[in-house]
Enzyme design. Sequence first.
Site, PDB file in Angstrom:
ATOM      1  CD  GLU A 266     -32.710  46.027  13.719  1.00 23.21           C
ATOM      2  OE1 GLU A 266     -32.107  46.775  14.516  1.00 23.21           O
ATOM      3  OE2 GLU A 266     -32.449  44.827  13.566  1.00 23.21           O
TER       4      GLU A 266
ATOM      5  CB  CYS B  61     -28.325  48.362  24.994  1.00 23.52           C
ATOM      6  SG  CYS B  61     -29.503  49.132  23.927  1.00 23.52           S
TER       7      CYS B  61
ATOM      8  CE  LYS C   1     -22.280  48.650  27.443  1.00 22.49           C
ATOM      9  NZ  LYS C   1     -22.930  48.527  26.142  1.00 22.49           N
TER      10      LYS C   1
ATOM     11  CD  GLU D 204     -20.724  46.176  23.623  1.00 22.13           C
ATOM     12  OE1 GLU D 204     -20.504  47.089  24.452  1.00 22.13           O
ATOM     13  OE2 GLU D 204     -21.816  46.030  23.062  1.00 22.13           O
TER      14      GLU D 204
ATOM     15  CD  GLU E  98     -17.878  41.064  16.830  1.00 15.80           C
ATOM     16  OE1 GLU E  98     -16.817  40.421  16.931  1.00 15.80           O
ATOM     17  OE2 GLU E  98     -18.867  40.847  17.550  1.00 15.80           O
TER      18      GLU E  98
END
Lengths: 596, 394
Positions: free
Chosen positions: A286, A310, A369, A372, A377
Amino acid sequence: MGKNIKITINGEIVEINEGTSILDAARQVGVIIPTLCYHKDLCVAGNCRVCVVEIAGQKRLSPSCATPCEEGMDIFTNSVKVRNSRKHIIELLLSEHNADCTRCYKNGKCELQKLASDFKIMSNDFIPLVPFKNYTIDMFSPSIIKDDSKCIRCQRCVRTCAELQGVNALTVAYKGDKMKITTFFEKAMNDVVCTNCGQCVIHCPTGALVERNYIEEVWAAITDKAKHVIVQTAPAVRVALGEELGFESGTRITGKMVAALKRLGFDAVMDTDFTADLTIMEEGTELLSRLKRALVDHDPGVKLPMATSCSPGWIKYIEHIYPDYLGHLSTCKSPQQMFGALAKTYYAQARNLQPDNIVSVSIMPCTAKKFEANRPEMNDSGYRDVDYVLTTRELAIMIKQAGIDFMKLEDIHFDRLMGESTGAGVIFGATGGVMEAALRTAYELVTGREVPFKDLNILPVRGMEGVREASILIENPLKEWAFLDGVELKCAVAHGLVNAKKVMDSIISGEANYHFIEIMACPGGCLGGGGQPIPTSPEIRAKRAAAIYAEDEGMPIRKSHLNPEVLKIYKDFLIKPLGEKSHLLLHTKYTIRKSF
Amino acid sequence: METNHQLKRADFIFKNENDWEEVLKKNISRSSNELINELISSELKGRGGAGFPTGLKWKLSAEVDSDTKYVICNADEGEPGTFKDREILSLVPFKVLTAMAICGLVVGAKEGYIYLRGEYFFLKPELNKAISEFEQYCKEINLDFTIRIFMGSGAYICGEETALFESMEGKRGEPRNKPPYPALSGYMNKPTVINNVETLAHAYTIFTYGAKRFYDLGVQYSRGTKLFSVSGDTPKPGIYELELGMSLADFVNDFGDGDSKAVQVGGASGFLVPRKRFAETTIGYQGKLVGISLPTGGSMMLFNSSRSMFNVLDNYLEFFREESCGQCTPCRVGCQQLLKGIKAVKSGEKSTQYLDKLLTLAETMQFTAKCGLGQSVANSFSSIVENFREEMIY
């Protein structure tokens, strides 16, 4: 260094650097003064008053953390007056504290409990104040539980959130008996600008701030015969878990950790390092494609610098604070979420399993996390990609509950398919690691040669400086990358959100001109994460970092693009970096959030 | 300790201030050293209650090397029973402004601030008018000094000098660790002189009449006059300027209603003196001589035999429980325990011996609290409980 002065501590003459606090001076000569509000990571508050000492000639006692030594001071750390006062203060704190210790998540790990035990506070003369206060427990956040009845108002969390993170989610409100630590308008933790980083949790001395634990849920999944429970472990866990189980900080216990997870009953034990390597492939590609769009296509829409994605604490931070700059984030999911998406697709296919029978658990050094994994999504596999996130601490609790004698375990290797990693994947656990791993791969892909650093160790991006910069000159690239010839690739690394802010502000002002930035929400990167063993300190983090780099050096393969399982997944499943399947499973988008 | 054996009234503070321009002009032509020495030789001590020698305070700040320094007038008059600074600022504001400017000149500060108690908002327009007139004159005589008003918001703790700085800096009003002291690092971490309103008014007197005139008033260790805010069971409440060193017995003779059983000297953070100790108590700063000597910010509350000392203490402790900033353990939790403790003894839930435990707790608060607020709760607590123990129980 100031000049040396002479002071007396408990009758012993000590030579000490001028300006040293009494607390530090005492520690240097083996006198331990108890503390509560003091923390090595934070500025001195001097508000708990547990560390008071007597100075000859002064009627009042002085807080040793906040009092600098002066020539000729005659200090007593254990006089009758000191002992009585200290006991009073601990008694006072206990009277305002919900001291229901056996039912507390921090039972056995609480600094106030330890002090009460050390000083043998047996009486409860003072009137318990908790019943008079209208405490509620904030359990709305998927990451952090806040219980004001356990709070001792030391303000370590407040200072952490302000000084290390610059987020100020937690602050002091009201005064006198009503003084408390709370959020903006006293909203729930999930409804304010909080990054869920958990730094408040690892800096809290009591059970007032703890992670939301999912231990029972994971036990239930393991016990359910119909479920195939797989687990991934983040790079930073293996250099810190040992601290909870009797090892010195900085001990590498990777093989024992895998063995323990097997014994706990997980059906497959695999490694987040694998998806860390995969992240490098996707993110590196990317970056190169963004550089091409900028340098060859002169596309004005291309966003540089590209920022790593990350760290979920960093992601939520930028969503709140710099919503106009979300385009700078790499679209790569974090290694945890890549793993989760592949677990219920690639792994399920390969093992011939029904994805809805798979329970995907991750062991993370991180409380963010948990948030997350809960993002709406994060279900690209068609299912919840990661079902439960446990911190390093929760894993240690499970190991203890299961009666596993950790020290006696034989080393075991991770299971195959998504369990192979390289040194590059391991160093994701330290600040600068993602940058180093990315440079190792990207430079080689572009030039066909290894990065020009001895033994692949890119030292300029390592260390504990808050912000570090590095650049690499690209010369004689391969033909397809000719447009990069002579380009000096400029990078920056920041850890701790207070440093992330510095980097972002310098980018926005135009002062800095980077191509690639790595940002980790926590001090030291993941190894200092909010889900790691307590306590934390600069020394402990340095030991964990040394262990991470030792693990890297010990790996046979140290470059992500040579990970055989990474090569295999591209051959069998993903086809190529940034390909169609990658886009579906490994990349994500971000959410604009409000800044208050 | 010497004692004045009669009340000596004085009239310096509220005497007209028409001469302020002259006083300012005369003094700015003098050297910094000369001014400091004048102040030191007057033995003026801080009139906010703590009694730090004012001349020394100015000297310490003057000696620090810094481009920016500040002079702050502490007008956060919040001690219960104290209402003298309000009168000074409404009646003779130019005296305070003049002393601030002289202080600025002495220490090398160009900016002054008045930290005005939130409840004194009504003083602001008139005070601002006086400031503009004052600044205009400063310009005329080429004195580079400005004064701004900073409004407090109602917290008692912000009268504590370092909490006051925090408040001015836009932060929560919480006291800082000392050292460093304000003379070295105060507002904005710059050297700062912070004086009580009345202290500045006395400095004006000294710079007008000379140190000797001031020194000759009062007694050893406690020179000059002081404003007293007299309230409670008295036929003549109000503000009085008296020479320091008076005996409390003489004071009660003059101001009491004939039935005074106790006087609270220095407000809620001060000491309660029972009738049997009136004669041996003088009002002034502690010296090395025998006898009880009580410093005070000037609050004198008289109580007659109709008053319950339990209610008085209960009221003070309610005040402290609420006005503690809450940051340090001994003050935050200690105030709650003292208050709940005396109620529990009164109601019989705790034995009378519990009062002794509370007295040792008060002592711990005095030794370990971070600032003057928590340290001085023991003053009223211990003096009331020790002298009126039976009223706490029955």
